[in-house]
Design a protein around this motif. Structure first.
Motif, mmCIF file in Angstrom:
data_model
loop_
_atom_site.group_PDB
_atom_site.id
_atom_site.type_symbol
_atom_site.label_atom_id
_atom_site.label_comp_id
_atom_site.label_asym_id
_atom_site.label_seq_id
_atom_site.Cartn_x
_atom_site.Cartn_y
_atom_site.Cartn_z
ATOM 1 N N UNK A 136 0.838 -1.195 0.000
ATOM 2 C CA UNK A 136 0.000 0.000 0.000
ATOM 3 C C UNK A 136 0.873 1.245 0.000
ATOM 4 N N UNK A 137 0.330 2.324 -0.557
ATOM 5 C CA UNK A 137 1.034 3.596 -0.565
ATOM 6 C C UNK A 137 0.170 4.651 0.118
ATOM 7 N N UNK A 138 0.783 5.758 0.437
ATOM 8 C CA UNK A 138 0.066 6.894 1.012
ATOM 9 C C UNK A 138 0.342 8.126 0.160
ATOM 10 N N UNK A 139 -0.642 8.996 0.072
ATOM 11 C CA UNK A 139 -0.519 10.241 -0.683
ATOM 12 C C UNK A 139 -0.952 11.388 0.221
ATOM 13 N N UNK A 140 -0.110 12.409 0.318
ATOM 14 C CA UNK A 140 -0.428 13.596 1.117
ATOM 15 C C UNK A 140 -0.528 14.804 0.192
#
Length: 339
Positions: A136-140
């Motif tokens: 999984x990745x995160x985007x801010x």
């Protein structure tokens, strides 16, 4: 992507209409069906659609105080989001968070009204994914006016040190509230902030969802493959004031007109037409998007308002047994001497 973009644009236009009800001719921020502030993202749709097209349900997204376009692209429940904005009991947070603090655990989305403070939670989500061995990745998301904030810079550092699967997306709309960006930062290209943290930095210079999609594909792919973070800046244009009720006396007319001319939705329509998509298909997508927005607003306005007593629920107001507010301090022990 086009569907998300036209949904987001029409959503903001309709919210503007609903918000201004009862607030004119003399603007009263407390009046109308949506009291309080409202920050709309018309003109910034390409940054949301182009990035979120690469994301999965398990990926985390955090958004700033101007969050609706990102929430729509991430798949946040439009009915419950709208109910939240109208302060209704069936809203995402029972009407208590409002439009800047949207939270939908079902799709791993959260917003924050505090500048750049979506970055640390996104880094935390990326760290958790890495420790669990997940892809999984995160985007801010953040604005260009936030790129000198400590929360952003510290997040870049931690993400780089630990090679975390996170993408930071700067939406550069040229204005940090009422200040042109050159008066709040000495970096014309915000992606250069990446240089100080040994991570890739990229910039998309136009409101082009396809160009954003291509750049984001590289960044998200890098993160998902375990190759660390990326800083991506996207040029967008704010078509409305910083907040509803903003007279924009600080903004030259030429800049406002330029924002209208650089319309990412018109650009996307041209891209579709050049790819052989007929006008009736484009119109059908637009009509269904408008219908979806109208249905969400109607549903939200029909929902019950919270009971005033519910204000004391879901907050840290119930003290534990035996707790006393402001207890008298116990006298300090004395040991003699000259301590």
């Amino acid at each position: 992507m086009y569907g998300w973009m036209v949904t987001a644009r029409y959503y903001e236009e309709r919210l503007q209409e609903e918000y201004l009800e009862g607030k004119q001719p003399a603007f009263d921020i407390s009046a109308g069906p949506i009291p309080g502030e409202l920050h709309l993202a018309a003109g910034q749709e390409a940054a949301a659609a182009g990035v979120c097209a690469h994301l999965r349900g398990a990926d985390t997204v955090t958004a700033p105080h101007r969050p609706h376009h990102v929430a729509i692209a991430k798949g946040v429940d439009l009915d419950r989001m709208t109910a939240e904005i109208f302060g209704r009991r069936t809203g995402l947070s029972k009407g208590k968070g409002g439009h800047m603090h949207l939270f939908d655990a079902e799709v791993n989305f959260a917003g924050s009204g505090i500048i750049a403070e979506g970055c640390p939670p996104a880094v935390g989500a990326a760290l958790a994914a890495k420790k669990r061995g997940e892809d999984s990745v995160a985007v801010a998301y953040l604005g260009e006016g936030a790129i000198s904030q400590g929360g952003f810079l510290e997040s870049l550092n931690l993400a780089s040190v630990h090679d975390l699967p996170v993408v930071f997306v700067i939406e550069d709309n040229d204005w940090a509230i009422s200040m042109p960006k050159e008066r709040v930062t000495d970096v014309e290209n915000g992606a250069k902030r990446a240089d100080g943290f040994d991570m890739p930095g990229m910039r998309v210079d136009h409101d082009d969802a396809v160009a954003v999609y291509e750049a984001a594909g590289e960044a998200v792919g890098r993160a998902r493959d375990g190759n660390g973070p990326t800083l991506l800046e996207v040029q967008v244009h704010r078509r409305m004031g910083h907040f509803m009720g903003d007279a924009e006396g600080y903004r030259p007319d030429a800049d406002t007109e330029r924002a209208k001319q650089r319309d990412s939705i018109e650009r996307m329509e041209n891209t579709l037409q050049n790819a052989g998509i007929d006008d009736s298909t484009i119109e059908d997508i637009r009509d269904r998007s408008h219908e979806r927005v109208e249905d969400a607003i109607k549903w939200a306005k029909d929902q019950p308002e919270p009971d005033p007593e519910e204000a004391y629920e879901d907050v840290f107001t119930n003290p534990p047994a035996g707790w006393t507010p402001n207890p008298e301090p116990e006298p300090a022990e004395t040991t003699g001497g000259d301590d």
